[in-house]
Design a protein around this motif. Structure first.
Motif, PDB file in Angstrom:
ATOM      1  N   ARG A 154      49.138  44.023  42.723  1.00  0.00           N
ATOM      2  CA  ARG A 154      48.502  43.574  41.001  1.00  0.00           C
ATOM      3  C   ARG A 154      47.670  44.343  40.622  1.00  0.00           C
ATOM      4  O   ARG A 154      47.611  44.177  39.478  1.00  0.00           O
ATOM      5  CB  ARG A 154      47.871  42.111  42.334  1.00  0.00           C
ATOM      6  CG  ARG A 154      47.138  42.003  40.710  1.00  0.00           C
ATOM      7  CD  ARG A 154      46.257  40.784  41.330  1.00  0.00           C
ATOM      8  NE  ARG A 154      46.381  39.945  40.422  1.00  0.00           N
ATOM      9  CZ  ARG A 154      45.455  38.787  40.068  1.00  0.00           C
ATOM     10  NH1 ARG A 154      45.290  38.294  41.312  1.00  0.00           N
ATOM     11  NH2 ARG A 154      45.049  38.194  39.012  1.00  0.00           N
ATOM     12  N   PHE A 155      47.202  45.088  41.541  1.00  0.00           N
ATOM     13  CA  PHE A 155      45.215  45.862  40.352  1.00  0.00           C
ATOM     14  C   PHE A 155      46.196  46.871  39.846  1.00  0.00           C
ATOM     15  O   PHE A 155      45.942  47.733  38.713  1.00  0.00           O
ATOM     16  CB  PHE A 155      44.809  46.239  41.781  1.00  0.00           C
ATOM     17  CG  PHE A 155      43.508  47.681  41.102  1.00  0.00           C
ATOM     18  CD1 PHE A 155      42.717  47.084  40.491  1.00  0.00           C
ATOM     19  CD2 PHE A 155      43.564  48.640  41.008  1.00  0.00           C
ATOM     20  CE1 PHE A 155      41.984  47.627  39.929  1.00  0.00           C
ATOM     21  CE2 PHE A 155      42.687  49.314  40.659  1.00  0.00           C
ATOM     22  CZ  PHE A 155      41.693  48.757  40.268  1.00  0.00           C
ATOM     23  N   ILE A 156      47.486  47.823  40.493  1.00  0.00           N
ATOM     24  CA  ILE A 156      47.474  48.945  40.194  1.00  0.00           C
ATOM     25  C   ILE A 156      48.885  48.700  38.621  1.00  0.00           C
ATOM     26  O   ILE A 156      48.885  49.128  37.566  1.00  0.00           O
ATOM     27  CB  ILE A 156      48.310  49.663  40.924  1.00  0.00           C
ATOM     28  CG1 ILE A 156      47.390  50.850  42.031  1.00  0.00           C
ATOM     29  CG2 ILE A 156      48.880  51.284  40.804  1.00  0.00           C
ATOM     30  CD1 ILE A 156      46.846  51.771  40.740  1.00  0.00           C
ATOM     31  N   GLY A 157      49.713  47.471  39.462  1.00  0.00           N
ATOM     32  CA  GLY A 157      50.721  46.871  38.129  1.00  0.00           C
ATOM     33  C   GLY A 157      52.295  47.533  38.524  1.00  0.00           C
ATOM     34  O   GLY A 157      53.060  47.191  37.783  1.00  0.00           O
ATOM     35  N   VAL A 158      52.366  47.532  39.731  1.00  0.00           N
ATOM     36  CA  VAL A 158      53.666  47.517  40.355  1.00  0.00           C
ATOM     37  C   VAL A 158      53.982  46.084  40.692  1.00  0.00           C
ATOM     38  O   VAL A 158      53.804  45.211  41.153  1.00  0.00           O
ATOM     39  CB  VAL A 158      53.461  48.059  42.317  1.00  0.00           C
ATOM     40  CG1 VAL A 158      54.454  48.298  42.867  1.00  0.00           C
ATOM     41  CG2 VAL A 158      52.444  49.762  41.812  1.00  0.00           C
ATOM     42  N   PRO A 159      55.235  46.092  40.832  1.00  0.00           N
ATOM     43  CA  PRO A 159      55.761  44.657  40.576  1.00  0.00           C
ATOM     44  C   PRO A 159      56.327  44.048  42.272  1.00  0.00           C
ATOM     45  O   PRO A 159      56.430  45.402  42.896  1.00  0.00           O
ATOM     46  CB  PRO A 159      57.432  44.932  39.889  1.00  0.00           C
ATOM     47  CG  PRO A 159      57.174  46.064  39.576  1.00  0.00           C
ATOM     48  CD  PRO A 159      56.126  46.783  39.548  1.00  0.00           C
ATOM     49  N   ARG A 212      50.017  46.163  29.501  1.00  0.00           N
ATOM     50  CA  ARG A 212      49.286  44.890  30.684  1.00  0.00           C
ATOM     51  C   ARG A 212      48.085  45.012  30.947  1.00  0.00           C
ATOM     52  O   ARG A 212      47.527  46.169  30.271  1.00  0.00           O
ATOM     53  CB  ARG A 212      50.492  44.570  31.982  1.00  0.00           C
ATOM     54  CG  ARG A 212      52.216  44.314  31.116  1.00  0.00           C
ATOM     55  CD  ARG A 212      53.107  43.988  32.236  1.00  0.00           C
ATOM     56  NE  ARG A 212      54.198  44.280  32.221  1.00  0.00           N
ATOM     57  CZ  ARG A 212      55.843  44.204  33.446  1.00  0.00           C
ATOM     58  NH1 ARG A 212      55.337  43.223  33.949  1.00  0.00           N
ATOM     59  NH2 ARG A 212      56.297  44.483  32.276  1.00  0.00           N
ATOM     60  N   ASP A 213      47.786  43.637  31.285  1.00  0.00           N
ATOM     61  CA  ASP A 213      46.111  44.008  32.149  1.00  0.00           C
ATOM     62  C   ASP A 213      46.239  44.748  33.327  1.00  0.00           C
ATOM     63  O   ASP A 213      46.185  43.239  34.359  1.00  0.00           O
ATOM     64  CB  ASP A 213      46.124  42.437  32.192  1.00  0.00           C
ATOM     65  CG  ASP A 213      44.473  42.655  32.316  1.00  0.00           C
ATOM     66  OD1 ASP A 213      44.396  43.876  32.605  1.00  0.00           O
ATOM     67  OD2 ASP A 213      43.731  41.420  32.940  1.00  0.00           O
ATOM     68  N   ASP A 214      46.796  45.657  33.736  1.00  0.00           N
ATOM     69  CA  ASP A 214      46.135  46.583  34.542  1.00  0.00           C
ATOM     70  C   ASP A 214      46.148  47.750  34.546  1.00  0.00           C
ATOM     71  O   ASP A 214      45.978  48.416  33.806  1.00  0.00           O
ATOM     72  CB  ASP A 214      48.191  46.526  35.413  1.00  0.00           C
ATOM     73  CG  ASP A 214      49.258  47.134  34.345  1.00  0.00           C
ATOM     74  OD1 ASP A 214      48.664  48.008  33.869  1.00  0.00           O
ATOM     75  OD2 ASP A 214      50.181  46.469  34.663  1.00  0.00           O
ATOM     76  N   PHE A 215      45.784  48.428  36.412  1.00  0.00           N
ATOM     77  CA  PHE A 215      45.434  49.751  36.078  1.00  0.00           C
ATOM     78  C   PHE A 215      46.554  51.047  35.146  1.00  0.00           C
ATOM     79  O   PHE A 215      45.854  51.565  34.605  1.00  0.00           O
ATOM     80  CB  PHE A 215      45.099  50.310  37.783  1.00  0.00           C
ATOM     81  CG  PHE A 215      44.794  51.543  37.690  1.00  0.00           C
ATOM     82  CD1 PHE A 215      43.086  52.229  37.916  1.00  0.00           C
ATOM     83  CD2 PHE A 215      45.075  52.929  38.330  1.00  0.00           C
ATOM     84  CE1 PHE A 215      42.602  53.329  37.623  1.00  0.00           C
ATOM     85  CE2 PHE A 215      44.970  53.800  37.910  1.00  0.00           C
ATOM     86  CZ  PHE A 215      43.270  54.556  37.809  1.00  0.00           C
ATOM     87  N   VAL A 216      47.895  50.836  35.544  1.00  0.00           N
ATOM     88  CA  VAL A 216      48.567  51.991  34.838  1.00  0.00           C
ATOM     89  C   VAL A 216      48.208  52.019  33.307  1.00  0.00           C
ATOM     90  O   VAL A 216      48.206  52.776  32.658  1.00  0.00           O
ATOM     91  CB  VAL A 216      50.037  51.247  35.899  1.00  0.00           C
ATOM     92  CG1 VAL A 216      51.093  52.427  34.440  1.00  0.00           C
ATOM     93  CG2 VAL A 216      50.116  51.833  36.985  1.00  0.00           C
ATOM     94  N   ILE A 239      45.667  56.413  44.338  1.00  0.00           N
ATOM     95  CA  ILE A 239      45.267  54.569  44.842  1.00  0.00           C
ATOM     96  C   ILE A 239      45.542  53.705  45.607  1.00  0.00           C
ATOM     97  O   ILE A 239      45.334  53.009  46.285  1.00  0.00           O
ATOM     98  CB  ILE A 239      44.562  54.457  43.011  1.00  0.00           C
ATOM     99  CG1 ILE A 239      43.392  55.258  42.844  1.00  0.00           C
ATOM    100  CG2 ILE A 239      43.737  53.177  43.617  1.00  0.00           C
ATOM    101  CD1 ILE A 239      43.119  55.138  41.452  1.00  0.00           C
ATOM    102  N   LEU A 240      46.930  54.379  45.199  1.00  0.00           N
ATOM    103  CA  LEU A 240      48.279  53.435  45.424  1.00  0.00           C
ATOM    104  C   LEU A 240      48.129  53.736  47.670  1.00  0.00           C
ATOM    105  O   LEU A 240      48.550  52.389  48.722  1.00  0.00           O
ATOM    106  CB  LEU A 240      49.380  53.743  45.492  1.00  0.00           C
ATOM    107  CG  LEU A 240      50.069  52.567  44.139  1.00  0.00           C
ATOM    108  CD1 LEU A 240      50.853  53.755  43.943  1.00  0.00           C
ATOM    109  CD2 LEU A 240      50.217  51.334  44.111  1.00  0.00           C
ATOM    110  N   LEU A 241      47.867  55.024  47.783  1.00  0.00           N
ATOM    111  CA  LEU A 241      46.824  55.072  48.859  1.00  0.00           C
ATOM    112  C   LEU A 241      46.727  54.491  49.987  1.00  0.00           C
ATOM    113  O   LEU A 241      46.577  54.293  51.021  1.00  0.00           O
ATOM    114  CB  LEU A 241      47.510  56.712  49.298  1.00  0.00           C
ATOM    115  CG  LEU A 241      47.559  57.667  50.693  1.00  0.00           C
ATOM    116  CD1 LEU A 241      48.211  57.120  51.525  1.00  0.00           C
ATOM    117  CD2 LEU A 241      46.359  58.891  50.514  1.00  0.00           C
ATOM    118  N   GLY A 242      44.711  54.635  49.100  1.00  0.00           N
ATOM    119  CA  GLY A 242      44.245  54.271  49.654  1.00  0.00           C
ATOM    120  C   GLY A 242      44.561  52.446  50.268  1.00  0.00           C
ATOM    121  O   GLY A 242      44.410  52.181  51.015  1.00  0.00           O
TER     122      GLY A 242
END
Length: 400
Positions: A154-159, A212-216, A239-242
């Motif tokens: 959600r934070f990153i913007g991954v569906p 959109r409203d996300d990190f990406v 960041i996805l790894l973390g």
């Protein structure tokens, strides 16, 4: 007796129980060269901290890209991507580091991090609603990872429909670059990694066209002014790894420790300190690599210019000159947060506040919903993944 020459990062004990070994080294050979690792290992707290704080002599450039272990055929398949992470914030020195960290920090303001707390709490509640009727299960696979994966997405913007894809491919690229693998396995992981990079590339392009409203979207908006396209891809990927790996691994390690110590559930007023003591005694990160830019003399050992060094935060967190009775778990230890599991100095983890929030929130929810949590009777002994730099359980069978 195990000696410095036996510092074999592929051995199970290296991750699971290295502390007697590391204690001897801190006293007898605080700096030594590991032939297995192909690097000098720095074990004492004061020396690890000093190296973290001296980027002019201990450079981060290329420190995360352990691609020297890749076979020639793997390198051929990867092509230009064989140096992946070369422009990630934790893998460069100032002034590039200063610019990158300033950009990334925009997404990790106290307000932005705080706004995620209720969402993460809800995600943990939803998982427990599903699993509690079962009476037990694998905490690693069924509880610890899912809320963190979903929050990070959600934070990153991954569906949501892509979460499983990202989880599997992130695991593959971690193994490829940061864990020793046989040549045939490297080829499989390399193909997975390239598919993952293609996915992130397309995600960046989609947000450039429709923010959109996300990190990406935030990072994509900085392409051409503060960041390059490659830098954005590497920021997103790491960041996805973390969120998909490091934080849930730390949660699994922490619950395992608390159960063994008879400290479950954690009283609410001690949760924050318990998080720090668990990171100190069972950190999900074992250390960081650096390259020396000049000859460095340390404890009568000359580390030649250009040498790879492992700053062993795992050893530093058990240094008896800093932590009294370091092998003992002390839930209210006064200086528990003096560990360097999250880095130190300019390379202190940019997502540390979010990681701590997740760990604290998860322990609060799990303790309230599963006060009778215990290790499953008859389950096989807990085992850790083989890794150069990380500690994470392969499974943790529990009952409630």
């Amino acid at each position: 007796m195990i000696t410095a020459e036996d510092f074999d990062v592929s051995a199970a004990w290296h991750v699971a129980a290295p502390y007697d070994f590391l204690r001897r080294l801190r006293h007898e050979r605080p700096v030594f060269r590991s032939e297995h690792l192909g690097a000098y290992v720095i074990t004492r707290y004061e020396d690890v901290r000093a190296a973290y704080g001296d980027p002019r002599r201990f450079s981060s450039a290329g420190s995360l890209t352990i691609s020297r272990s890749l076979a020639d055929e793997t390198r051929r398949i990867l092509g230009e991507h064989g140096s992946f992470l070369s422009s990630f914030v934790a893998n460069v020195d100032p002034p590039a580091h200063t610019r990158l960290r300033r950009s990334v920090s925009r997404a990790f303001t106290p307000r932005a991090v705080g706004a995620l707390e209720q969402r993460f709490r809800d995600l943990n509640e939803e998982v427990l609603d599903r699993v509690i009727p079962r009476g037990g299960g694998d905490l690693v696979a069924e509880i610890a990872h899912i809320p963190s994966i979903k929050l990070t997405a959600r934070f990153i913007g991954v569906p949501e429909e892509d979460e499983r894809f990202v989880q599997e491919h992130v695991k593959d690229w971690f193994q490829l670059f940061l864990s020793p693998q046989p040549p045939e396995r490297q080829l499989v992981l390399a193909e997975s990694f390239l598919a993952y990079l293609d996915y992130v590339d397309k995600l960046v392009a989609a947000r450039a066209a429709e923010p959109r409203d996300d990190f990406v979207s935030l990072m994509t908006s900085l392409i051409g002014t503060e960041l390059s396209h490659r830098e954005v891809v590497e920021l997103i990927s790491t960041i996805l790894l973390g969120g998909n790996d490091t934080v849930p691994n730390q949660l699994g390690n922490s619950v395992f420790r608390l159960l063994r110590e008879g400290a479950w559930p954690v009283p609410p007023e001690l949760v924050q300190n318990a998080v720090e003591e668990c990171m100190r005694i069972d950190g999900a990160s074992l250390g960081s690599f650096r390259h020396t830019t000049v000859d460095v003399e340390m404890h009568d050992v000359i580390i030649p210019r250009g040498s790879l060094c492992l700053l062993s935060t795992d050893s530093a967190a058990h240094d008896e000159t800093v932590f009294e009775e370091p092998e003992r778990f002390v839930i209210d230890r006064r200086n528990a947060d003096a560990h360097m599991t999250l880095g130190y100095g300019i390379h202190f983890c940019v997502g540390a506040a979010l990681g701590r929030l997740q760990l604290r929130t998860a322990l609060e929810v799990l303790g309230r919903r599963l006060p009778g949590l215990r290790l499953a009777s008859g389950a096989p002994p807990a085992a850790y993944r083989t890794s150069i730099v990380g500690r994470g359980l392969t499974a943790l069978h529990v009952e409630w």
